[in-house]
Design an enzyme around this catalytic site. Structure first.
Site, PDB file in Angstrom:
ATOM      1  N   GLY A  39       2.831   3.402  13.610  1.00  0.00           N
ATOM      2  CA  GLY A  39       3.534   2.152  13.935  1.00  0.00           C
ATOM      3  C   GLY A  39       2.891   1.453  15.127  1.00  0.00           C
ATOM      4  O   GLY A  39       2.724   0.232  15.134  1.00  0.00           O
TER       5      GLY A  39
ATOM      6  N   GLU B 246       9.663  15.062  15.978  1.00  0.00           N
ATOM      7  CA  GLU B 246      10.089  15.027  14.579  1.00  0.00           C
ATOM      8  C   GLU B 246       9.306  16.073  13.775  1.00  0.00           C
ATOM      9  O   GLU B 246       8.079  16.026  13.736  1.00  0.00           O
ATOM     10  CB  GLU B 246       9.822  13.630  14.013  1.00  0.00           C
ATOM     11  CG  GLU B 246      10.360  13.462  12.607  1.00  0.00           C
ATOM     12  CD  GLU B 246      10.032  12.101  12.016  1.00  0.00           C
ATOM     13  OE1 GLU B 246       8.884  11.634  12.202  1.00  0.00           O
ATOM     14  OE2 GLU B 246      10.906  11.512  11.377  1.00  0.00           O
TER      15      GLU B 246
ATOM     16  N   GLY C  29       6.761   4.535   8.343  1.00  0.00           N
ATOM     17  CA  GLY C  29       5.891   5.691   8.555  1.00  0.00           C
ATOM     18  C   GLY C  29       6.110   6.243   9.949  1.00  0.00           C
ATOM     19  O   GLY C  29       7.161   6.027  10.564  1.00  0.00           O
ATOM     20  N   SER C  30       5.105   6.930  10.438  1.00  0.00           N
ATOM     21  CA  SER C  30       5.279   7.620  11.715  1.00  0.00           C
ATOM     22  C   SER C  30       5.201   6.645  12.892  1.00  0.00           C
ATOM     23  O   SER C  30       4.607   5.565  12.791  1.00  0.00           O
ATOM     24  CB  SER C  30       4.202   8.693  11.863  1.00  0.00           C
ATOM     25  OG  SER C  30       2.937   8.076  11.885  1.00  0.00           O
ATOM     26  N   THR C  31       5.752   7.061  14.003  1.00  0.00           N
ATOM     27  CA  THR C  31       5.747   6.220  15.203  1.00  0.00           C
ATOM     28  C   THR C  31       4.314   6.002  15.693  1.00  0.00           C
ATOM     29  O   THR C  31       3.951   4.903  16.122  1.00  0.00           O
ATOM     30  CB  THR C  31       6.629   6.870  16.288  1.00  0.00           C
ATOM     31  OG1 THR C  31       7.966   6.937  15.762  1.00  0.00           O
ATOM     32  CG2 THR C  31       6.648   6.070  17.572  1.00  0.00           C
TER      33      THR C  31
ATOM     34  N   LYS D 114       0.852  -1.194   0.000  1.00  0.00           N
ATOM     35  CA  LYS D 114       0.000   0.000   0.000  1.00  0.00           C
ATOM     36  C   LYS D 114       0.885   1.240   0.000  1.00  0.00           C
ATOM     37  O   LYS D 114       1.491   1.582   1.011  1.00  0.00           O
ATOM     38  CB  LYS D 114      -0.921   0.034   1.228  1.00  0.00           C
ATOM     39  CG  LYS D 114      -2.013   1.086   1.038  1.00  0.00           C
ATOM     40  CD  LYS D 114      -2.695   1.501   2.317  1.00  0.00           C
ATOM     41  CE  LYS D 114      -1.992   2.597   3.052  1.00  0.00           C
ATOM     42  NZ  LYS D 114      -1.839   3.868   2.323  1.00  0.00           N
TER      43      LYS D 114
ATOM     44  N   GLU E 284       9.816   0.690  10.500  1.00  0.00           N
ATOM     45  CA  GLU E 284      10.790   1.763  10.236  1.00  0.00           C
ATOM     46  C   GLU E 284      10.056   3.063  10.522  1.00  0.00           C
ATOM     47  O   GLU E 284       9.234   3.500   9.727  1.00  0.00           O
ATOM     48  CB  GLU E 284      11.228   1.743   8.767  1.00  0.00           C
ATOM     49  CG  GLU E 284      11.782   0.418   8.282  1.00  0.00           C
ATOM     50  CD  GLU E 284      13.146   0.108   8.844  1.00  0.00           C
ATOM     51  OE1 GLU E 284      13.751   0.985   9.485  1.00  0.00           O
ATOM     52  OE2 GLU E 284      13.589  -1.032   8.675  1.00  0.00           O
TER      53      GLU E 284
HETATM   54  P1  NAD Z   1       2.097   7.869   8.327  1.00  0.00           P
HETATM   55  O1  NAD Z   1       2.388   6.989   9.485  1.00  0.00           O
HETATM   56  O2  NAD Z   1       1.030   8.863   8.453  1.00  0.00           O
HETATM   57  O3  NAD Z   1       1.726   6.998   7.056  1.00  0.00           O
HETATM   58  C1  NAD Z   1       2.554   5.994   6.555  1.00  0.00           C
HETATM   59  C2  NAD Z   1       1.716   4.985   5.807  1.00  0.00           C
HETATM   60  O4  NAD Z   1       0.844   4.366   6.744  1.00  0.00           O
HETATM   61  C3  NAD Z   1       0.811   5.591   4.721  1.00  0.00           C
HETATM   62  O5  NAD Z   1       0.759   4.698   3.631  1.00  0.00           O
HETATM   63  C4  NAD Z   1      -0.540   5.662   5.419  1.00  0.00           C
HETATM   64  O6  NAD Z   1      -1.626   5.622   4.524  1.00  0.00           O
HETATM   65  C5  NAD Z   1      -0.495   4.430   6.283  1.00  0.00           C
HETATM   66  N1  NAD Z   1      -1.389   4.457   7.440  1.00  0.00           N
HETATM   67  C6  NAD Z   1      -1.858   5.538   8.111  1.00  0.00           C
HETATM   68  N2  NAD Z   1      -2.675   5.143   9.124  1.00  0.00           N
HETATM   69  C7  NAD Z   1      -2.701   3.796   9.095  1.00  0.00           C
HETATM   70  C8  NAD Z   1      -3.337   2.799   9.887  1.00  0.00           C
HETATM   71  N3  NAD Z   1      -4.135   3.109  10.918  1.00  0.00           N
HETATM   72  N4  NAD Z   1      -3.126   1.505   9.585  1.00  0.00           N
HETATM   73  C9  NAD Z   1      -2.325   1.150   8.568  1.00  0.00           C
HETATM   74  N5  NAD Z   1      -1.699   2.051   7.767  1.00  0.00           N
HETATM   75  C10 NAD Z   1      -1.875   3.348   8.033  1.00  0.00           C
HETATM   76  O7  NAD Z   1       3.490   8.516   7.949  1.00  0.00           O
HETATM   77  P2  NAD Z   1       3.761   9.561   6.793  1.00  0.00           P
HETATM   78  O8  NAD Z   1       3.339  10.895   7.278  1.00  0.00           O
HETATM   79  O9  NAD Z   1       3.231   9.034   5.512  1.00  0.00           O
HETATM   80  O10 NAD Z   1       5.361   9.484   6.691  1.00  0.00           O
HETATM   81  C11 NAD Z   1       6.189  10.241   7.471  1.00  0.00           C
HETATM   82  C12 NAD Z   1       6.723   9.419   8.620  1.00  0.00           C
HETATM   83  O11 NAD Z   1       7.395   8.266   8.134  1.00  0.00           O
HETATM   84  C13 NAD Z   1       7.751  10.159   9.439  1.00  0.00           C
HETATM   85  O12 NAD Z   1       7.530   9.944  10.797  1.00  0.00           O
HETATM   86  C14 NAD Z   1       9.054   9.522   9.026  1.00  0.00           C
HETATM   87  O13 NAD Z   1      10.094   9.625   9.944  1.00  0.00           O
HETATM   88  C15 NAD Z   1       8.652   8.124   8.787  1.00  0.00           C
HETATM   89  N6  NAD Z   1       9.622   7.454   7.940  1.00  0.00           N
HETATM   90  C16 NAD Z   1      10.430   6.498   8.470  1.00  0.00           C
HETATM   91  C17 NAD Z   1      11.388   5.886   7.693  1.00  0.00           C
HETATM   92  C18 NAD Z   1      12.316   4.835   8.238  1.00  0.00           C
HETATM   93  O14 NAD Z   1      12.885   4.083   7.446  1.00  0.00           O
HETATM   94  N7  NAD Z   1      12.498   4.721   9.534  1.00  0.00           N
HETATM   95  C19 NAD Z   1      11.527   6.252   6.373  1.00  0.00           C
HETATM   96  C20 NAD Z   1      10.699   7.243   5.876  1.00  0.00           C
HETATM   97  C21 NAD Z   1       9.738   7.832   6.660  1.00  0.00           C
END
Ligand code: NAD
Length: 501
Positions: A244, A395, A239-241, A186, A261
């Protein structure tokens, strides 16, 4: 490359906008769509089909059906398909670069130098890995042969964010496929276009149907279903913590293997004996590349007080000179943030810094230029702030560096480790002992010495603490996407284990 005009480039071009399920591009069952915007001017690029829970169920069923044949395929043939995909990516490089630029705001000069070659390299690395990843033979009791084979896990769910969609999908799909898993991925609802184009290329080069399924959609619906689906045996999330944590909860139903991650707040330490010119350039790269939208960004700069003034003068001069503009202009060094919502979030943190008494050395606002007014731009920002300030703890994920000074090594280490995250980190020094001592003591998944943000598919990538667990890249990624099976053979044991009768 010449300056491509987005409207002209898009006119008459058939972008892939549908879900990719079982080898076919299809509409979502509910027929809902999501608008995809170009963050340069917030113009609409297209609408894409939005996957809902029922679509995810179909995609998982397709991946489940495809698993037996894919997992038993000659690993060399599996690898060959990944190698062919890498070739196809290079053959379609210019298209993918423009697509990534209009969808995410990445300047084409970065996409050409980094995203595209790193993506092809990653698929090639794991294509080569497929028939070289081995099990092992523990030396056990006499008369027994014990062999451990690495088995694929099954259907894998992968959820990626919007900051590096082209590259991150290769980090996820490359090892999962090389190891023999099938998958449902996704992409972020904000940036699905390059993933859908990669799915087309996968079909073209001959990936069997169902092996890869792409379900663009919202997190709360498509993402959540993937995370709680009983037939998904592993979920890999970037994605975000905060999200996560939700993924972990959702995965509990069938005890999925989880790989996370997450966010970061990377310390970047400049010692008094650093090569200041190199540290200035490297630190700008660490925080301003991709508009600071990088989990590993060096967002907290710690500078020894003796070199503070010299560093700040040169670093802020460099920040002010960065060319903001249309990502499609080959001269542009910094594009817009990826969405309006995110632009507002970064500007909000500039206000937070002001309220907490931070000194905005430069930036903290949108650029004055009329040309950029309708886009999601934020000027490169440098803020002097205290270690405990929110901008030093949370962050921001934008072109937003904080600066703090220190006197002693211990003080720098305590500040570096004084956050909940532990992902990327960097230090600039000519003292070899100090460099290795810090590399040992810093709480982080990655440490760059006299450099920052170098990545390679052979080197593990991931974090500690609230930056998550598990690793992408290299053999570590292959471990993540397989499970060991231990097989015991009694070939000569005089008395095999038995009940005495
Ligand atoms: P996000 O957590 O909002 O979204 C990430 C993904 O998760 C998207 O595809 C989103 O649609 C999906 N998502 C959102 N809610 C969900 C749920 N309840 N269940 C399942 N999936 C869901 O993060 P973002 O704003 O898209 O990305 C930015 C974040 O990602 C930052 O915190 C950044 O540090 C982190 N990030 C981490 C790494 C790493 O390798 N550690 C790399 C890149 C980005």
């Amino acid at each position: 490359m010449t300056f491509v005009n987005a409207k002209e480039w898009l006119s008459g071009r058939a972008l892939q906008t549908k879900l990719f399920i079982n080898g076919e591009f299809v509409d979502g069952l509910k027929g809902e769509t999501i608008p995809v915007l170009n963050p340069y001017d917030n113009s609409r690029i297209c609408d894409i089909a939005a996957a809902d829970a029922d679509d995810v169920d179909l995609a998982v069923a397709a991946a489940k059906d495809a698993f037996p044949a894919w997992s038993r395929m000659d690993p060399s043939d599996r690898g060959h398909l990944l190698l062919k995909l890498a070739d196809a990516i290079e053959a379609n490089a210019e298209e993918l670069i423009v697509l990534e630029a209009i969808d995410t705001g990445h300047p084409v000069r970065d996409a050409r130098k980094l995203d595209l070659p790193r993506t092809a390299r990653c698929y090639r690395y794991f294509g080569g890995m497929s028939d070289k990843y081995e099990g092992f033979l523990p030396p056990v009791y006499p008369g027994f042969l014990n062999y451990v084979q690495r088995e694929p896990i099954g259907v894998v769910g992968q959820i990626v964010p919007w900051n590096f969609p082209l590259m991150f999908t290769s980090w996820k799909m490359g090892p999962a496929l090389a190891a023999g898993n099938t998958l449902v991925i996704k992409p972020s609802e904000l940036t699905p276009l390059s993933t859908l184009r990669i799915a087309e290329l996968m079909r073209e080069v001959g990936f069997p149907k169902g092996v890869v399924n792409v379900v663009p959609g919202y997190g709360q619906t498509a993402g959540a279903r993937l995370a709680n689906h009983p037939d998904v045996k592993k979920i890999a999330f970037t994605g975000s913590t905060a999200t996560g944590r939700r993924i972990v909860e959702a995965s509990a139903g069938n005890l999925k293997k989880v790989q996370l991650e997450l966010g970061g707040k990377g310390p970047n330490i400049i010692f008094e004996d650093a090569n200041i010119a190199a540290a200035v350039g490297g630190s700008a790269w660490a925080i301003f590349h991709n508009q600071g939208q990088a989990c590993i960004a060096g967002s907290r700069i710690l500078v020894h007080e003796k070199v503070m003034d010299a560093f700040v003068e040169k670093f802020s001069a460099l920040a002010k000179s960065i060319r903001l503009g249309n990502p499609l202009d080959p001269q542009t060094e910094m594009g817009p943030l990826t969405s309006k919502q995110h632009q507002e979030r970064v500007l909000y943190y500039a206000d937070v810094a002001r309220q907490e008494g931070g000194e905005i050395i430069t930036g903290g606002k949108t650029p004055a230029s009329d040309e950029l007014a309708s886009g999601c731009f934020v000027e490169p920002t440098i803020v002097r702030a205290k270690a405990s300030d929110r901008v030093n703890q949370e962050e921001v994920f934008g072109p937003f560096a904080t600066i703090m000074s220190f006197k002693a090594d211990e003080e720098a280490l305590a500040a570096a480790n004084g956050v909940a995250y532990g992902l990327g980190s960097g230090l600039w020094t000519s003292n070899l002992q100090r460099a290795h001592r810090f590399a040992r003591d810093i709480k982080a998944g990655m440490v760059w010495i006299n450099s920052y943000k170098v990545v390679h598919p052979g080197s593990p990538f991931g974090g500690v603490g609230e930056s998550g667990y598990g690793r992408e890249m290299g053999f570590e990624a292959m471990h993540e996407y397989t499970q060991p099976k231990s097989v015991w053979v009694n070939f000569d044991a005089v008395v095999p284990p038995h009940y005495e009768r």
